[in-house]
Design a protein around this motif. Structure first.
Motif, mmCIF file in Angstrom:
data_model
loop_
_atom_site.group_PDB
_atom_site.id
_atom_site.type_symbol
_atom_site.label_atom_id
_atom_site.label_comp_id
_atom_site.label_asym_id
_atom_site.label_seq_id
_atom_site.Cartn_x
_atom_site.Cartn_y
_atom_site.Cartn_z
ATOM 1 N N SER A 49 0.824 -1.193 0.000
ATOM 2 C CA SER A 49 0.000 0.000 0.000
ATOM 3 C C SER A 49 0.870 1.260 0.000
ATOM 4 C CB SER A 49 -0.905 -0.025 1.224
ATOM 5 O OG SER A 49 -1.600 1.173 1.326
ATOM 6 N N THR A 83 -9.436 4.421 -6.713
ATOM 7 C CA THR A 83 -9.467 3.540 -5.550
ATOM 8 C C THR A 83 -9.448 2.088 -5.999
ATOM 9 O OG1 THR A 83 -10.771 5.230 -4.448
ATOM 10 C CG2 THR A 83 -10.659 3.081 -3.381
ATOM 11 N N ALA A 108 -6.654 -0.708 -5.189
ATOM 12 C CA ALA A 108 -6.912 -2.024 -4.602
ATOM 13 C C ALA A 108 -6.308 -3.121 -5.472
ATOM 14 C CB ALA A 108 -8.422 -2.236 -4.462
ATOM 15 N N TRP A 109 -6.481 -2.974 -6.753
ATOM 16 C CA TRP A 109 -5.985 -3.982 -7.689
ATOM 17 C C TRP A 109 -4.455 -4.070 -7.627
ATOM 18 C CZ3 TRP A 109 -3.538 -3.883 -12.652
ATOM 19 C CH2 TRP A 109 -3.675 -5.075 -13.376
#
Ligand code: HEM
Ligand SMILES: Nc1ncnc2c1ncn2[C@@H]1O[C@H](COP(=O)(O)OP(=O)(O)OP(=O)(O)O)[C@@H](O)[C@H]1O
Ligand SMILES: Nc1ncnc2c1ncn2[C@@H]1O[C@H](COP(=O)(O)OP(=O)(O)OP(=O)(O)O)[C@@H](O)[C@H]1O
Ligand SMILES: [Mg+2]
Ligand SMILES: [Mg+2]
Lengths: 237, 250, 230, 230, 237
Positions: free
Chosen positions: B93, B211, B215-216
């Motif tokens: 992340s 977003t 996430a992907w």
């Protein structure tokens, strides 16, 4: 062409012969002050060419200081000191050029690999690649170790690297401060051989050591430093 | 102990990830169409306002990424079994966040060039952005320090918690900076941009799309990191064999 | 670990650090001269107009930041030089004590540094400070130093653990300290009356510094142990 | 000692120093971030009026001075850490070679640092440099670095000889470098066109830098041996 | 009141007895990575309370790493390690609080005097002035040496200071890496006595050493580290 004597290049022997008339080390009433403390207090000592002298003495007696004096690394406060015919006070450059010194510290750059350290020092003293490789091999430095940064080596591996550097140097007077410390048993034997070979090739060797049994078999002469003076000097064995 | 946690990770070829990827691609296309063709030009800024649909979402999603990193890190530290997977999620992340923050900087500079005539201005929010960017580059550097995987996880988790409290601190202190003194120098039309409905929708849509992209990316990056860890553990076996051989006299 | 034990360890560590600094004079001989010369050179370079008074607060805190980098690096280099850090880890002492001791010693050194710099600024840049301003200035110095020290000690501890890692310190520390720096500069501007600012305007910034200090100190007390514990 | 031997030693020492720097990244990870953040914060603090462009040259050189302190200290710390300096003294090498090698490595590092700082200043402070100015800037950087390095290496050598003496370095170095700093700043001001200065005005300063560099280098070559030789 | 056993305070013995059911050191298939190098490669070792174990092995074999593992100073990559009943992986603080460790480095502050170093460490571990004075006396540190900065002491004097610090610590497990290196002959004998006394008082001692003769007489058991493994484990002597 230079022929080797006991594995050591002939030129060492030649350069020794230039100053063979005088004693290699001739220290008289030498006082060396560290801060205001007389680490050597009127020490007197003569060492002839080809000797392998072991220096003993209690902790803090002044062994290291004696070796450093002979290497021209500490200034003389009183007395005289001549090494290989040169006055240590006035002509240090000449003294230093012919002295190999290994102190308690290793004198290596922790960020460089063992191999890089070796080749830097050999560049500086002008040794050839083959000499370097031979020294590394002799001290048991594998390829892996040679390409590891010195800061990561084990204590004994660092010491071995320092000894390899020392061996690469073409010294006529070898000064070693506890060379055995940190080395394993084969390493200790290897050093003894190295030193004996150096003597055989015409060099003079002074070793400070606390290992009485080992040094007894190694030395041609043993001296003792007590309270900054050389008080007892055994004859040639 | 950590062996179990570094066995080969589950594949990412699941329906969920595949669908996420599809949504991300489709969403990007729609966003591009919306941004480039369907939304109107701005009265003041002309066509350059279209950068907004990338600029603002990347900024916000970068914030999101950093907060997610902190959440995962806290989870790692609190959890009894110190899940390395949470640590890798935190790392993934943060990586994506740094990239997005970088994109914000780049798009912002380009936009600045168009609307202010200069790439850079000493606006509080710009400076904030740089500080945050550097902070998380530092976080990634801490991850790269070496040591065992658990060590890495613990160290970086703590640093992540320090870093995330910096977000509001940096943000508000720098905003206060001007508000206490002269404020007229702020060139950027913050709330002043009049947004019509479609623009607003495109912006919100952009945030949603980014977003999903986030996430992907994190899912995949997480798997790659897990694979890297697993490879590292396999490397140990070879190294062990070599080490054992050292003892054998030659 | 009992609180009294933590305090005892903190006191031992702080006094040891200060004694080492006293012996080696890194601060007095190394940091302050540099900071001073920077201030003097600026005074030369920007003499004529009122710029100097405006830059003075920023310079003081920039120099403090520099000092904090040097001092914290030194503070942990001392631990790693002969592996004393291993001995500390093994002494079975609470890491909070070590952390708080380190922070205390850092704060003392930074406050001294700031006092000298502020005095220099007053003299060289002909800044006038009234009584209210003086109170503000002192508070700012103490809280600012606390914030810097609290964070610097954490990241210093992280960077000491391994050879070559110390270069990470500025990367981690500088962006994180930027807000402290800004707050402290602002408060000092008010104290100095730069740009017509009044002292009263400085107190919100002091509040900000207090918040920073508290957060960093709290986080540091919790995080130092795990971070340095390799 | 033959000249070729000196050059050989100098090359070995310089490449060793640069390799160590490459490994440890003190410059890139430690000095440059600090310098960069200083420039950013200044920019932030002094945004509105034309101060920035005026301060830019001074900042670049102040940061370089700081870098030179760190780099030269590091350059000699590396020698004293494991007593490599003893080994160097005993290698029977000409001290001139060691000195010139150290200087060369320092110059390279400083020039890199200045390039980055100048670039930063150009971008952050929106300075415009024309072609003439660029030539002036490059010359100034090289000669300025040379002057700093030539003097820093001498005093660095002096400070390495004994424990605790390293803190003496800034005290000795900073006042001595002030003229170099002023000359370089002035020349850079001309190159940047700060305060309406024109590039042509910078060349006399460059001449001054050249003179300093030559004197320091000459003096250093002669003095380094005796100074470091304990 | 606590009565002393062989010169050591009784409380050592008490704290040992709390965990006496298990082995003091219990290491199984331990892998320790330094960088990516397995310095310990599936080492297995058990040490019971009251043993005086000498660890031997070639340079780089992994002796230092083994000691550091037992002290909780390096993380375990694989395998298990329990020291005094505590898991080295999860409960380091508990392990460290009861371990005395002397590595290749001395862990002293060079800018402080030997006396200041001693009293700092005794403050930190909570030892009394008399214990400090006794330890200093035992290691032969005179008033002069105690008021000299450690950076100026000779190599052996530094080592003596470090050993005094070690003796002040109330450890139940002593880990020493080549404690003899750098010491003179009386110093070596003094250490041997110190370690024997510690064992007599209920502590457990692990010493890495290259001095085979000396350690043979000292050890109750000798083990050898080869290529990161403990391959040969002699029985109790
Ligand atoms: C390098 C230059 C720039 C950087 C680093 C930057 C950075 C950012 C960041 C971090 C945000 C998210 C702020 C938040 O919600 O906390 C943001 C939002 C935004 N930026 Fe930029 N920006 C830059 C240039 C610009 C320019 C040139 C414009 C328009 C002229 C612009 C317009 C906006 C708008 C409209 C928003 C969303 C509204 C808001 O402020 O909440 N930015 N920018
Ligand atoms: N600045 C100083 N002030 C006081 N005493 C000093 C100072 N520097 C050195 N000494 C003392 O000088 C002596 C140095 O002796 P030296 O290092 O030569 O001993 P050594 O025989 O090599 O001992 P070791 O066997 O421990 O290596 C020590 O007793 C040391 O305490
Ligand atoms: N980062 C690293 N990369 C590669 N090898 C490493 C690294 N760190 C340590 N090593 C190796 O790990 C081993 C460390 O062994 P250790 O220090 O435990 O040896 P030792 O048995 O104590 O040796 P000595 O007798 O020399 O003290 C050495 O072989 C060293 O070369
Ligand atoms: Mg000695
Ligand atoms: Mg070892």
């Amino acid at each position: 062409m230079a022929k080797d004597v006991g594995g050591f290049p002939r030129r060492w022997v030649c350069s020794v012969s230039l100053v063979s008339e005088t004693s290699v080390v001739d220290v008289r009433d030498a006082v060396v002050l560290l801060g205001s403390f007389p680490a050597l207090a009127e020490a007197t000592l003569t060492i002839e060419r080809g000797e392998l002298v072991v220096v003993q003495g209690a902790n803090g007696a002044g062994k290291t200081t004696l070796l450093r004096l002979c290497a021209g690394l500490v200034p003389l406060a009183r007395g005289t000191a001549r090494v290989m015919g040169h006055d240590v006070g006035s002509n240090r450059a000449a003294v230093r050029a012919n002295v190999g010194f290994l102190g308690h510290a290793n004198g290596l750059y922790a960020d460089l690999t063992a191999g890089e350290n070796l080749s830097f020092w050999s560049d500086v003293v002008g040794a050839s690649r083959t000499e370097v490789a031979a020294a590394a091999h002799r001290m048991g430095l594998s390829e892996r170790l040679l390409s590891t940064q010195v800061g990561r080596l084990s204590a004994g591996q660092k010491r071995r690297t320092a000894l390899a550097v020392m061996a690469v140097r073409r010294a006529t007077l070898w000064l070693l401060d506890e060379p055995h410390a940190g080395l394993d048993a084969p390493g200790r034997d290897e050093i003894d051989t190295l030193l004996r070979d150096a003597v055989a090739a015409g060099a003079t060797v002074v070793v400070a050591s606390h290992e009485l049994e080992r040094s007894a078999s190694l030395a041609t002469r043993r001296i003792e430093v007590v309270g900054g003076r050389i008080v007892e000097s055994g004859g040639h064995s | 102990m950590s062996n179990a946690q570094t066995s080969v990770p589950p594949p990412t070829r699941t329906a969920t990830t595949r669908n996420l990827g599809l949504i991300a691609i489709l969403g990007s296309v729609v966003l591009a169409l919306l941004g480039l063709f369907f939304t109107a030009e701005d009265v003041v800024q002309g066509s350059s306002v279209r950068i907004m649909y990338v600029h603002v979402p990347t900024a916000w999603v970068a914030y999101l990424a950093f907060v997610f990193t902190a959440v995962c890190s806290a989870g790692y530290l609190r959890g009894k079994k110190h899940s390395l997977n949470l640590d890798r999620l935190a790392g993934a992340s943060a990586e994506v966040g740094v990239i997005f923050m970088g994109l914000t900087l780049v798009t912002g500079s380009l936009w600045g060039r168009l609307s202010w005539g200069t790439y850079w201005d000493w606006d509080p929010r710009l400076t904030t952005t740089v500080f945050l960017f550097v902070t998380y580059v530092g976080y990634l550097a801490v991850r790269g320090l070496g040591g065992t995987q658990q060590q890495r996880a613990k160290r970086s988790a703590i640093v992540a918690l320090f870093a995330v409290i910096e977000i509001p601190l940096v943000h508000f202190s720098v905003l206060l900076w001007r508000s206490l003194h002269q404020e007229a120098t702020v060139l950027r039309p913050n709330g002043d941009v009049r947004m019509d409905g479609l623009m607003l929708f495109s912006l919100v849509f952009g945030v949603a799309v980014f977003t999903v992209i986030f996430a992907w990316l994190v899912l995949h990056r997480n798997r790659v990191l897990a694979l890297v860890d697993a490879v590292e553990m396999r490397g140990i076996d070879a190294a062990l064999a070599a080490r054992h051989a050292e003892g054998v006299p030659t | 670990m009992s609180a009294s034990r933590i305090v005892g360890v903190a006191r031992a560590v702080a006094s040891k650090d200060l004694r080492i600094e006293w012996r080696s004079r890194v601060m007095t001989n190394q940091v302050l001269p540099f900071a001073a010369i920077v201030m003097v050179l600026f005074a030369f370079a920007l003499d004529n107009d009122g710029i100097l008074q405006r830059v003075a607060p920023g310079l003081v805190w920039m120099a403090t930041l520099f000092a904090s980098l040097v001092v914290v690096q030194r503070s942990f280099a001392v631990e790693s030089a002969d592996s004393a850090i291993d001995a500390l880890r093994l002494a079975g002492v609470p890491s909070q004590g070590v952390y708080l001791g380190k922070v205390a010693a850092l704060v003392v050194q930074l406050v001294v540094c700031e006092a000298v710099l502020a005095a220099l600024a007053l003299i060289l840049y002909r800044v006038n400070v009234d009584r209210h301003g003086a109170v503000l200035l002192v508070t700012t110095c103490i809280l600012g130093s606390l914030g810097i020290a609290a964070l610097a000690a954490v990241y210093g501890g992280l960077s000491v653990a391994d050879r070559g890692r110390e270069t990470l310190l500025p990367l981690l520390l500088l962006p994180a300290l930027a807000p402290v720096l800004i707050g402290a500069t602002r408060a000092t501007e008010s104290a100095f009356g730069s740009d017509g600012a009044r002292a009263a305007e400085g107190w919100p910034w002091v509040g900000l510094l207090a918040v920073f200090g508290a957060i960093f100190l709290f986080g540091g007390t919790l995080g130092f142990g795990p971070l340095t514990d390799e």
